[in-house]
Scaffold this active site. Structure first.
Site, PDB file in Angstrom:
ATOM      1  N   HIS A 129       0.842  -1.211   0.000  1.00  0.00           N
ATOM      2  CA  HIS A 129       0.000   0.000   0.000  1.00  0.00           C
ATOM      3  C   HIS A 129       0.873   1.256   0.000  1.00  0.00           C
ATOM      4  CE1 HIS A 129      -2.905   3.065   1.045  1.00  0.00           C
ATOM      5  NE2 HIS A 129      -2.057   3.446   1.978  1.00  0.00           N
ATOM      6  N   HIS A 134       1.430   5.103  -2.593  1.00  0.00           N
ATOM      7  CA  HIS A 134       1.757   6.507  -2.294  1.00  0.00           C
ATOM      8  C   HIS A 134       2.983   7.057  -3.008  1.00  0.00           C
ATOM      9  CE1 HIS A 134      -1.110   7.515   0.878  1.00  0.00           C
ATOM     10  NE2 HIS A 134      -0.967   6.290   1.361  1.00  0.00           N
ATOM     11  N   GLU A 175      -5.752   9.707  -0.200  1.00  0.00           N
ATOM     12  CA  GLU A 175      -6.041   8.278  -0.037  1.00  0.00           C
ATOM     13  C   GLU A 175      -7.148   7.765  -0.972  1.00  0.00           C
ATOM     14  OE1 GLU A 175      -4.559   5.879   1.450  1.00  0.00           O
ATOM     15  OE2 GLU A 175      -3.347   6.794   3.020  1.00  0.00           O
ATOM     16  N   SER A 194      -3.957   1.107  -4.735  1.00  0.00           N
ATOM     17  CA  SER A 194      -3.319  -0.117  -4.227  1.00  0.00           C
ATOM     18  C   SER A 194      -4.320  -1.204  -3.855  1.00  0.00           C
ATOM     19  CB  SER A 194      -2.457   0.218  -3.004  1.00  0.00           C
ATOM     20  OG  SER A 194      -3.264   0.728  -1.952  1.00  0.00           O
TER      21      SER A 194
HETATM   22 FE   LIG Z   1      -2.152   5.354   2.865  1.00  0.00          FE
END
Ligand SMILES: [Fe+2]
Length: 256
Positions: A129, A134, A175, A194
């Site tokens: 993730h 990110h 997010e 993700s």
């Molecule tokens: Fe995150």
């Protein structure tokens, strides 16, 4: 992030206290195989479903290299480009620590990866993730600047006992944000980029609300961290999201 899982037995006040060695050598062949499986599956799924800056970052950072990236190798490319670097942490860090890291262009990445039996389930964000979701966007100069600003705003909001305001903006952009690009709906947020199940769901489900993104709406829109989101905020473009967040001051954030 934004969920407290590292308990504070003793008061820790510096973000550096939460950093641990990544111990890349300790990852097993199975761990690397899980990364490769997740990576291949997610790249195929995302295709053209994600903002183009995301795959620019994947290419630039050479994330398609097999196996879990080591933070030093990643930082050797990322830091000269945007001044961001990654540090390993053992789990979610408290919000104030997280925002303090962002203000210094430091992004925490989990020092663990999920098991093969849990490809789609995560109690806490792992390195897939964090690194796949990110880090590619932190190679984008303007997005990189925006996330540092998020750190400053979050720190100010927490000091005013209004941390949830910035948590919601973070959630609905970095997010779980969606954005238009070339007239099409795309994934912007790392939590979607993700996630195998939610990447589909956020773009294609008829059961969710998709509302126009604004910082004002984000501040007043609750989120779920234990289930798919019931609503997503859609920005007119990645650039719009960046401009709106960068224009936000702590005073205005508290007045929204
Ligand atoms: Fe995150």
């Amino acid at each position: 992030m934004l969920q407290e899982t590292i308990t504070r037995d003793q008061p820790l006040q510096r973000w550096q206290d939460y950093v641990v060695p990544q111990c890349w050598e300790a990852f097993t062949d199975e761990d690397h195989a899980v990364w490769d499986l997740l990576f291949a599956r997610q790249v195929e799924l995302l295709g053209s479903r994600v903002v183009s800056a995301f795959f620019d970052g994947i290419d630039l950072l050479k994330l398609s290299h097999p196996g879990i990236p080591d933070v030093e190798g990643l930082n050797a490319i990322l830091e000269p480009r945007t001044g961001w670097r990654t540090v390993a942490v053992p789990g979610l860090v408290p919000d104030d620590i997280f925002f303090a890291m962002l203000t210094e262009r430091v992004f925490p990445v989990g020092n663990f990866i999920r098991k093969r039996e849990q490809l789609d389930y995560l109690e806490a964000p792992d390195c897939f993730h964090d690194m796949f979701g990110h880090i590619p966007m932190l190679a984008h100069h303007d997005f990189a600047e925006m996330v540092e600003h998020v750190g400053r705003l979050g720190t100010a909001a927490i000091a005013a006992d209004e941390g949830e305001r910035m948590a919601r903006i973070y959630w609905h952009s970095v997010e779980f944000g969606l954005a238009r690009e070339g007239g099409e709906l795309k994934i912007l947020g790392a939590g979607l980029a993700s996630s195998f199940g939610e990447a589909h769901f956020s773009l294609e489900s008829d059961e969710v609300e998709r509302l126009p993104f604004s910082v004002g709406r984000a501040v007043h829109t609750p989120y779920r961290h234990d289930a798919f989101q019931p609503r997503y905020l859609v920005s007119k473009s990645l650039e719009r999201t960046i401009a709106h967040v960068l224009a936000l001051t702590p005073e205005r954030l508290l007045a929204l």
